[in-house]
Design an enzyme around this catalytic site. Structure first.
Site, PDB file in Angstrom:
ATOM      1  N   PHE A 321      -2.760   3.707 -10.741  1.00 65.45           N
ATOM      2  CA  PHE A 321      -1.618   4.575 -11.006  1.00 65.45           C
ATOM      3  C   PHE A 321      -0.346   3.922 -10.487  1.00 65.45           C
ATOM      4  O   PHE A 321      -0.232   3.616  -9.299  1.00 65.45           O
ATOM      5  CB  PHE A 321      -1.816   5.932 -10.336  1.00 65.45           C
ATOM      6  CG  PHE A 321      -2.828   6.810 -11.012  1.00 65.45           C
ATOM      7  CD1 PHE A 321      -2.432   7.863 -11.820  1.00 65.45           C
ATOM      8  CD2 PHE A 321      -4.188   6.584 -10.853  1.00 65.45           C
ATOM      9  CE1 PHE A 321      -3.358   8.676 -12.457  1.00 65.45           C
ATOM     10  CE2 PHE A 321      -5.126   7.388 -11.477  1.00 65.45           C
ATOM     11  CZ  PHE A 321      -4.711   8.440 -12.288  1.00 65.45           C
ATOM     12  N   CYS A 322       0.602   3.689 -11.388  1.00 70.19           N
ATOM     13  CA  CYS A 322       1.925   3.159 -11.080  1.00 70.19           C
ATOM     14  C   CYS A 322       1.830   1.898 -10.213  1.00 70.19           C
ATOM     15  O   CYS A 322       1.279   0.899 -10.647  1.00 70.19           O
ATOM     16  CB  CYS A 322       2.797   4.227 -10.436  1.00 70.19           C
ATOM     17  SG  CYS A 322       4.561   3.875 -10.647  1.00 70.19           S
ATOM     18  N   SER A 323       2.349   1.903  -8.988  1.00 70.34           N
ATOM     19  CA  SER A 323       2.309   0.683  -8.188  1.00 70.34           C
ATOM     20  C   SER A 323       0.874   0.266  -7.884  1.00 70.34           C
ATOM     21  O   SER A 323       0.592  -0.923  -7.718  1.00 70.34           O
ATOM     22  CB  SER A 323       3.091   0.868  -6.886  1.00 70.34           C
ATOM     23  OG  SER A 323       2.563   1.929  -6.118  1.00 70.34           O
TER      24      SER A 323
END
Length: 586
Positions: A321-323
């Site tokens: 998720f994301c980073s």
């Protein structure tokens, strides 16, 4: 990097409606598309977001010079503004706010002659300034800087922010006998006393982690200095043999994937028969300043090793998720470089940007000096303060995340509504100085787009060597990770991708449970190079993407087998109940 770049709406499940007023209009949203990026967020979080709201002196000089060279544009737009103001005074102006702009949704803005004229004058001035910037033809860097500053100034000067003009504030004075003003001042003083110095989006006691949030049953089966690994208890008689290891964001805490029951991604995955493991990152402090991408990449490998040992599987599936997706992608490239990619059955990336060519803004809104200053500040402190990150995220969408709560909390004297995503967003974490430095270098240099420009655990990163099937999701209204930038992941990786475009923004596109009647997503059979071609061929599916993903994963997660009766193993015994201990670190 999950944060509430877009504010959840009160009609979603588990939100409590309130009198909160405020929404970005279409012009603000369009301006916002060009001014966000990982580089900007991380640099601003170290330097302070308000530094970016005043254009550099040379940009102001360029604007002044452009205005001098185009006096006819100044005269024309000045004359148009004067004419429009005349129509406003005479009551003949047709200027009206967007139906989406809830700042002016109260009937008084339309029916009261003074408020209507005040609102129209504000909008006329804003439109004239925007048209003038269009005509002076600045270069793209100066144009971005001026437009961003203009947007923030226009938002701040909106008459809805003025106590004696906002009808909601005036009604609150009548209803409470003026107590709203006293309460509002107290809230303002409290919020300004400590970072992030923006209006509170949720009360600190609105929820309790482990009681209201992050309650999916499970256990801690591994604890290292960097992370805890949670294994969730199966709720089905059989499970897929290949476990799923989730790599959450390194900003904020893991339980954005495990919010309230019925809104929990983890709960849904488990109910679909998947064996789910979750990384819960430690909240670093100055002792952990050296933790960089290699430390977090090794943590992903350690988590995968443990999941394989506990389940007896030769493979794992990864979801970032994301980073966390950035780290997962680099780990996959490392496994490919070391001949071990066959241990991964499938991978998924949610609101993850790997190519910052169009998502970043370092060239327009910052310079090398800003980058050096930001990394030096976190180096001296040992970490990037999560409260500063929260302040940056709030100013990304000032109408939604600042002025909205200014009206509710201070002018009306109301408590902010209780909403699980906003509670999670306020539960900030720090980022180690090493990871802060490494992420900025990745984004500023757009290193993942060039094979070998970045490394993970001593091996060069070439994303084209990652040949496993991937599932990529994005949010159509995401202002932090624009969907077109997320789509580029499908072209950078070497395997076959399925791209899903979800409704809403950054976090709301993820927390999009099947029970949400407004949920929908778009999908297409192929992923051509041009994202607009993909969009033209996509069709809309009603409902959440969660079942679509679990079905996709089931095809790649091995055969079904009886669900384990106990969690952990002899090598990885249960150390405590989920959600673990690291999630409570402040």
């Amino acid at each position: 990097m999950t944060t509430t770049a877009s504010r959840p709406t009160p009609d979603q499940p588990n939100s409590r409606p309130s009198a909160v007023a405020g929404s970005t209009d279409e012009a603000t949203e369009q301006a916002g598309d060009a001014v966000l990026g990982l580089d900007m967020v991380l640099v601003d979080a170290a330097r302070g977001p308000l530094r970016r709201m005043v254009p550099p002196a040379r940009t102001l000089a360029h604007l002044g010079g452009a205005l001098v060279r185009r006096p006819q544009a100044v005269t024309r737009h000045g004359g148009e503004l004067v004419s429009e103001l005349g129509r406003i005074v005479a009551g003949r102006s047709e200027i009206a706010p967007s139906p989406k702009d809830r700042r002016f949704s109260d009937r008084a803005w339309k029916d009261n002659w003074l408020l209507r004229r005040t609102m129209q004058a504000h909008m006329a001035a804003a439109q004239a300034a925007a048209r003038l910037i269009d005509d002076v033809d600045l270069d793209w860097q100066d144009d971005e800087r001026i437009r961003f500053a203009l947007t923030n100034v226009v938002d701040a000067l909106a008459p809805s922010n003025v106590p004696f003009l906002n009808p909601l504030a005036l009604k609150a004075v009548v209803d409470t006998g003026g107590r709203n003003a006293v309460t509002g001042v107290r809230r303002l003083v409290s919020d300004l006393a400590s970072a992030p110095r923006v209006p509170s989006m949720v009360e600190p006691d609105a929820f309790t982690v482990g009681e209201d949030l992050a309650v999916t049953p499970g256990a801690v089966v591994l604890r290292t200095p960097v992370f805890e690994l949670l294994q969730y208890r199966p709720t089905t008689g059989t499970v897929r043999s290949v476990p799923l290891v989730i790599v959450p964001p390194t900003i904020n805490k893991f339980y954005v994937t495990d919010l309230a029951p019925g809104r929990s991604i983890v709960e849904h995955y488990v109910s679909a028969g998947h064996q789910v493991f979750m990384i819960s990152w430690r909240n670093p402090d100055e002792r952990h300043a050296d933790w960089g991408l290699d430390a977090y990449g090794q943590a992903v490998l350690d988590a995968a090793d443990a999941a394989q040992e506990i389940t007896g599987s030769d493979q794992v599936a990864l979801q970032g998720f994301c980073s966390g997706g950035i780290i997962a992608a680099m780990v996959l490239a490392h496994l490919a470089a070391t001949g071990r990619l066959d241990r991964v059955a499938a991978a998924s990336f949610a609101v993850t940007v790997l190519d910052w060519a169009r998502a970043g803004t370092i060239g327009a809104l910052m310079d090398e000096e800003a980058v050096r200053e930001a990394t030096e500040k976190s180096r001296k402190k040992g970490y990037l303060d999560g409260a500063m990150l929260a302040e940056v995220f709030a100013w990304l969408r000032p109408n939604d995340l600042v002025w909205n709560y200014w009206v509710n909390n201070y002018l009306q004297g109301n408590p902010p509504p209780a909403f699980d995503i906003l509670y999670w967003n306020a539960d900030t974490t720090r980022m180690s100085a090493g990871l802060h430095r490494d992420f900025i270098e990745l984004a500023v240099g757009n290193q993942l787009s060039t094979p070998g420009a970045a490394s993970m655990l001593g091996t060069p990163v070439d994303l084209s060597t990652v040949t496993v099937d991937t599932y990529v999701t994005a949010g159509i209204a995401d202002h932090l990770c624009p969907w077109q930038s997320c789509y580029r992941t499908t072209q950078m990786l070497g395997g076959r991708s399925r791209f899903v475009l979800s409704t809403a923004g950054h976090i709301a596109s993820l927390v999009n449970p099947p029970a949400n009647p407004k949920a929908s997503f778009q999908v297409a059979p192929e992923t051509p190079e041009d994202p607009e071609r993909w969009l033209a061929s996509a069709h809309k599916e009603k409902g959440s993407w969660w079942p679509d993903f679990t079905d996709w994963l089931a095809e790649r997660a091995g055969e079904e087998k009886p669900a384990p009766e106990e969690l952990g193993s002899a090598a990885h015994p249960v150390l405590g109940d989920a959600p673990g201990t690291y999630v409570f670190d402040k």
